[in-house]
Write an enzyme that holds these catalytic residues in place. Structure first.
Site, short mmCIF file in Angstrom:
data_model
loop_
_atom_site.label_atom_id
_atom_site.label_comp_id
_atom_site.label_asym_id
_atom_site.label_seq_id
_atom_site.Cartn_x
_atom_site.Cartn_y
_atom_site.Cartn_z
N GLY A 598 0.74 -1.30 0.18
CA GLY A 598 -0.07 0.15 0.22
C GLY A 598 0.82 1.14 0.04
O GLY A 598 2.10 1.10 0.18
N THR A 599 0.27 2.40 -0.29
CA THR A 599 0.65 3.68 -0.38
C THR A 599 -0.08 4.51 0.40
O THR A 599 -1.30 4.60 0.17
CB THR A 599 1.07 4.17 -1.69
OG1 THR A 599 1.30 2.93 -2.64
CG2 THR A 599 2.12 5.14 -1.87
N GLY A 600 0.53 5.29 1.25
CA GLY A 600 -0.02 6.58 2.11
C GLY A 600 0.01 7.78 1.67
O GLY A 600 0.44 8.13 0.42
N GLY A 601 -0.15 8.79 2.40
CA GLY A 601 -0.01 10.07 1.94
C GLY A 601 1.42 10.42 1.55
O GLY A 601 1.78 11.15 0.75
N TYR A 602 2.35 9.63 2.20
CA TYR A 602 3.61 9.75 1.59
C TYR A 602 4.30 8.19 2.23
O TYR A 602 3.77 7.48 3.08
CB TYR A 602 4.49 10.70 2.30
CG TYR A 602 4.35 10.60 3.95
CD1 TYR A 602 5.39 9.97 4.48
CD2 TYR A 602 3.41 11.07 4.56
CE1 TYR A 602 5.30 9.88 5.91
CE2 TYR A 602 3.41 11.32 5.92
CZ TYR A 602 4.51 10.32 6.77
OH TYR A 602 4.39 10.60 7.82
N VAL A 605 4.19 1.01 1.95
CA VAL A 605 4.02 -0.08 3.21
C VAL A 605 4.43 -1.25 2.52
O VAL A 605 3.97 -1.69 1.53
CB VAL A 605 2.91 0.06 3.94
CG1 VAL A 605 2.74 -0.87 4.92
CG2 VAL A 605 2.46 1.54 4.25
N LYS A 619 7.06 0.70 6.71
CA LYS A 619 7.08 2.10 6.01
C LYS A 619 8.24 2.65 5.62
O LYS A 619 8.90 2.94 6.45
CB LYS A 619 5.93 3.00 6.81
CG LYS A 619 5.63 4.12 6.26
CD LYS A 619 4.15 4.72 6.60
CE LYS A 619 4.55 5.81 7.67
NZ LYS A 619 3.36 6.37 8.09
N ASP A 719 -4.85 13.59 13.14
CA ASP A 719 -5.22 13.16 11.63
C ASP A 719 -6.12 11.76 11.87
O ASP A 719 -5.58 10.73 11.26
CB ASP A 719 -3.96 13.08 10.70
CG ASP A 719 -4.54 12.83 9.27
OD1 ASP A 719 -5.74 13.08 9.21
OD2 ASP A 719 -3.65 12.34 8.60
#
Ligand SMILES: *[C@@H]1O[C@H](CO)[C@@H](O)[C@H](O)[C@H]1NC(C)=O
Ligand SMILES: *[C@@H]1O[C@H](CO)[C@@H](O)[C@H](O)[C@H]1NC(C)=O
Ligand SMILES: *[C@@H]1O[C@H](CO)[C@@H](O)[C@H](O)[C@H]1NC(C)=O
Ligand SMILES: *[C@@H]1O[C@H](CO)[C@@H](O)[C@H](O)[C@H]1NC(C)=O
Ligand SMILES: *[C@@H]1O[C@H](CO)[C@@H](O)[C@H](O)[C@H]1NC(C)=O
Ligand SMILES: *[C@@H]1O[C@H](CO)[C@@H](O)[C@H](O)[C@H]1NC(C)=O
Ligand SMILES: *[C@@H]1O[C@H](CO)[C@@H](O)[C@H](O)[C@H]1NC(C)=O
Ligand SMILES: *[C@@H]1O[C@H](CO)[C@@H](O)[C@H](O)[C@H]1NC(C)=O
Ligand SMILES: *[C@@H]1O[C@H](CO)[C@@H](O)[C@H](O)[C@H]1NC(C)=O
Ligand SMILES: *[C@@H]1O[C@H](CO)[C@@H](O)[C@H](O)[C@H]1NC(C)=O
Ligand SMILES: *[C@@H]1O[C@H](CO)[C@@H](O)[C@H](O)[C@H]1NC(C)=O
Length: 846
Positions: A598-602, A605, A619, A719
């Site tokens: 997966g990919t998050g705000g930056y 993972v 991460k 957040d």
């Protein structure tokens, strides 16, 4: 208890009598009398406190006496000297008879929901040095007996509804150092006698309807450090003696009706000023050039006055300035190039003036700038490319000017941009494709310009976009299909099948053939085909974003813009001592894309299965992200926070590596991914039945309560969203992603910065209604949620209260769920869902 105290007193007195056998009976009887009266006064204190009902029955029945109760301090003799119940709810409790507590030195009842007028008996507490009744619902006038409290050092009755005049006799409080009368309903002028309190360092009378002019004697208050006069109806000129207060660091006179020249006022004499707010007044004349001598200033706000003339170049001397607002005045001529010397500037408002000339290229020196707002001026020339080195820029507002030239394609260097408003200018050329890669962009208004070319495909994710009244042409991208037509009107060459107001395109050949970016675009088209439509748009844009960064990084070679301050390689492993750097590299084949989950705000993972068959999540920051200070900071922030805390509903950090070459964090692995993903998946969302959902909410509330109330200093996550709540194989919830979390300064409760993920909207997949046993839980959760959503922060419960409410067995009365409306839930009083210890405070839920 008091009776045992009195007995021991009597025994002591008797023992003294025996020891001093032969002393006169007078002395003995005096000793007895003193002991007896002392013990009876202590008894009276205990009785008074008990009868107040301010302490729980549990506490008052404890035989140890009031000195042991919550919030009470005593002297050596066992008499009460301090009461501090800040935040405890005393609403609807009987009054305390203060007359019986003659030894009180400190009385602090901030935010206790007190009603009625200030008890005049407080005026009998002649030893009082600290009185804090702020943040209550007190009404009526300032009781004159309070002016007898000549030992008072601090008096705070702010945030109430006290009315009437500020009494002249306040001059009696000669020892006052801090006086706060702010946010009340005091009327009339500021009495000159207030200026006799020469020990004052802090004076706050802000947000009252005070009128008249400032007393000339204000200059007597030589020790003043902070002076807050904002939000009154003070008028007339500023007395010149004010400029003699050379210790002032904080001066707020905003929102009054002060009409004075700033030139020649003498403001430059306040050399220690850090904060100067004169906004919303009627100040006239030009800005004096010697304002540049205020070199410690960090905040300068002159917004909405009638200031004319030019911005003096000397403004560049204020090297510490971080906030500058000159908005809404009559400033003309050019922006001085010395503006580029303000290298600490974060916010710059120059909008609604008549400023001419071009935007100085030196603006590029403002590396910390986050908000640049130049709307509604007469600026001409083009947007300087140097602007694209202000890498923290979030808002770029240049509308209603006469700007021409094209939008610099390097604009994607400003990857934190959220708002771009360029409407009503003469900007020409093509819309740079790169605009579409700005992952945080939520508003893009390019209407009323001279833009040509096609609409880039990459605009799909921008929430608010307006391209109307330009000269754009070609096929309208499909992503515009569901959007309002008036964001494209006035572009007569646009076409598309089934777009209301536009003709179908004549040829079926896609109109995207921009040669200079052709290679990027062929890749882009492939991606479009490959990415399944169901995939979230956010991911799509992020992908494009990453791709472009990759291309750009390759193009530029590896010469990085940032200073290459490589930290020392350091890694700490606190997981059984069994993880090694090499194992991680091996388990992920050096972070091969195959292990990416997966990919998050930056960052991305990865899942790694270690030799001991333990599975962990990693991460990792991408190379180009690691070069960026903002991402790096948020990574470090996460490490800092997570290494200091431990809770069963907070994700565990097993280790980390913080180095330019290897930026990654090691977490426990969460089998079921994020709550967001589960709720978005029809099958999994059903598996997440009511009892699981209730448990998730409870778990999160316990975690937040731990962060807010048990951590020292308290931590706010800032957040919390469903994507930051992760679930393990048993669907138990864990709070994650502490990149924007903040360690709170214990005294600072005033920050209301909005950070984090905006515009979260829950997908709403329906489950069958909960069974009878669960109905009550669901009701409880809904009520809590509504309580946390109350518009007024003061009336929201704290997370501790919410968490304890979930723990208590007391549940709302079970009514069939379908008979309960949301409206009812919202308006139901909090008292029937648990203990009524709602603390008013700023650390409300979330
Ligand atoms: C009374 O207070 C003392 C001190 O706080 C505490 O140790 C004790 O457990 C309390 N007793 C009761 C019955 O609450
Ligand atoms: C408060 O206490 C004083 C003595 O300490 C007593 O004279 C007075 O009547 C009390 N007031 C009330 C309202 O009970
Ligand atoms: C003011 O402060 C000074 C120094 O702290 C102290 O000596 C003095 O007693 C205070 N009170 C008055 C009325 O000056
Ligand atoms: C100030 O306010 C008081 C009370 O509202 C009013 O009576 C008085 O006329 C006002 N004074 C001025 C100068 O406006
Ligand atoms: C702004 O510039 C235009 C043309 O350059 C000029 O006509 C106009 O008067 C200017 N407006 C102001 C308020 O100075
Ligand atoms: C911007 O210009 C437009 C068109 O001239 C005008 O309608 C609008 O009010 C202006 N906005 C501001 C903030 O000046
Ligand atoms: C922008 O377009 C208008 C026509 O709407 C034209 O009059 C003007 O010259 C153009 N300005 C520039 C700078 O291209
Ligand atoms: C447009 O909206 C409809 C229904 O609201 C939806 O099914 C469709 O997927 C949307 N299309 C795009 C391109 O967003
Ligand atoms: C887009 O801009 C035009 C012109 O300013 C305006 O009429 C229209 O309402 C805007 N559309 C949206 C959705 O904001
Ligand atoms: C929720 O699902 C779990 C299994 O996933 C099951 O044990 C439990 O009984 C379910 N609860 C309800 C109320 O359906
Ligand atoms: C917020 O509170 C802190 C500590 O009380 C203080 O230093 C800071 O100046 C305050 N900020 C504002 C904007 O009032």
């Amino acid at each position: 208890m008091a009776s045992s105290v009195s007995i021991s007193m009597a025994v002591a007195a008797w023992a003294a009598c025996v020891l001093f056998c032969g002393t006169s009976w007078d002395i003995m009887s005096m000793a007895f009398a003193a002991a007896a009266s002392e013990s009876s006064s202590l008894q009276l204190e205990a009785k008074t406190l008990r009868e107040s009902g301010w302490w729980s029955r549990n506490e008052t029945s404890n035989s140890s006496g009031p000195c042991e109760w919550y919030g009470i301090a005593c002297n050596a003799g066992g008499s009460v000297t301090g009461i501090r119940l800040a935040g405890v709810n005393l609403e609807a409790k009987p009054k305390l008879n203060f007359t019986s507590l003659p030894n009180l030195v400190r009385l602090e009842l901030r935010g206790t929901r007190l009603r009625g007028s200030i008890p005049a008996e407080i005026g009998t507490l002649s030893k009082l040095t600290h009185l804090d009744l702020s943040y209550n619902n007190l009404v009526g006038e300032f009781p004159l007996p309070l002016t007898n409290l000549t030992r008072l050092v601090e008096l705070d009755i702010s945030l109430n509804e006290i009315s009437g005049f500020i009494p002249k006799r306040i001059e009696n409080l000669k020892n006052l150092v801090k006086l706060d009368l702010g946010e009340n309903n005091f009327i009339g002028p500021i009495p000159w006698t207030l200026c006799l309190l020469t020990n004052l360092t802090h004076l706050d009378v802000s947000s009252n309807p005070l009128n008249g002019s400032l007393p000339e004697e204000i200059g007597n208050l030589k020790n003043l450090v902070q002076l807050r006069l904002s939000g009154n109806n003070l008028m007339g000129p500023i007395p010149s003696s004010l400029w003699l207060l050379s210790n002032l660091t904080y001066l707020d006179m905003s929102s009054n009706q002060i009409n004075d020249f700033i030139v020649g006022s003498g403001v430059e004499k306040l050399k220690n000023l850090v904060f100067l707010d004169l906004r919303d007044n009627m100040l006239i004349g030009p800005i004096p050039s010697n304002i540049g001598s205020l070199t410690r200033l960090r905040y300068l706000n002159l917004r909405n006055n009638k200031i004319h003339g030019s911005i003096p170049p000397e403004i560049g001397n204020m090297k510490d300035l971080s906030y500058l607002s000159l908005e809404g005045n009559r400033l003309h001529s050019q922006i001085p190039s010395t503006i580029g010397d303000l290298t600490n500037l974060r916010t710059l408002f120059l909008d609604e003036n008549q400023i001419t000339g071009s935007i100085p290229t030196e603006i590029g020196n403002l590396k910390k700038l986050t908000h640049l707002i130049f709307n509604a001026n007469n600026l001409s020339g083009s947007i300087p490319t140097q602007l694209t080195s202000c890498s923290f820029l979030e808002d770029l507002l240049l509308s209603n000017n006469s700007l021409s030239g094209s939008i610099p394609y390097q604009i994607d260097d400003l990857y934190l941009l959220q708002t771009i408003d360029l409407r009503h200018n003469y900007i020409s050329g093509k819309i740079p494709l790169e605009l579409g890669s700005l992952a945080f962009l939520t508003l893009l208004d390019l209407s009323y310009n001279n833009l040509t070319g096609n609409i880039p495909l990459s605009f799909a994710s921008v929430q608010n976009i307006n391209l109307s009244y330009n000269f754009l042409g070609g096929q309208i991208p499909d992503s515009f299909r569901n959007r309002s037509a008036n964001i494209l009107v006035g572009n007569k060459d646009l076409c598309g099948h089934d777009f209301i107001g536009f003709l179908p395109c004549l040829s079926s050949v896609p109109a995207h053939n921009n040669s200079s970016t052709a290679n990027k675009k062929s890749v882009l088209t492939k991606i479009e085909v490959l990415v399944p439509i169901s995939m979230s748009l956010a991911f799509f844009v992020l992908g494009v974003f990453l791709l472009f960064r990759l291309i750009r990084v390759k193009k530029k070679g590896s010469n990085s813009r940032d200073d290459p301050k490589n930290g020392n390689m350091f890694s700490i492993w606190n997981y059984d001592g069994h993880i090694a750097y090499e194992d991680i590299i091996k388990a992920t084949n050096d972070f091969d894309i195959r292990y990416c989950i997966g990919t998050g705000g930056y960052g991305s993972v990865y899942k790694a299965e270690l030799p001991n068959s333990r599975v962990v999540a990693l991460k990792k920051l991408h190379h180009w992200e690691a070069e960026n200070q903002a991402f790096e900071e948020s990574f470090k922030n996460e490490v800092k926070v997570l290494t200091e805390i431990r809770h069963r509903h907070i994700i565990k950090l097993h280790g980390f590596c913080l180095h330019k070459q290897c930026m990654f964090l090691v977490y426990e692995y969460m089998e079921r991914g994020s709550l967001f993903c589960i709720l978005n998946n029809d099958v999994e969302a059903v598996e997440l039945n009511w009892s699981k959902r209730v448990n998730i909410i409870k778990g999160i509330s316990h975690a937040l309560s731990y962060l807010h109330h048990e951590c020292i200093p308290p931590i706010v996550h800032r957040d919390i969203s469903s994507s930051n709540v992760l679930l393990n194989s048993k669907l138990e919830a864990f709070v994650s992603d502490f990149g924007t979390a903040k360690l709170l300064d214990p005294d600072s409760s005033n920050r209301t910065l909005a950070v984090g993920t905006y515009g979260y909207v829950a997908p709403d997949i329906r489950l069958p209604p909960p069974n009878h046993r669960l109905e009550r839980d669901v009701l409880l959760v809904a009520k809590m949620a509504f309580a946390c959503l109350r518009p007024e922060p003061k009336s929201r419960p704290t997370m501790k209260w919410v968490s304890q409410g979930f723990l208590s067995q007391k549940k709302p009365t079970a009514k069939p769920l379908h008979t309960v409306s949301l409206w009812q839930l919202r308006n139901q009083d909090m008292h029937d869902i648990g203990e009524s210890q709602i603390q008013s405070g700023n650390d409300a839920c979330g």
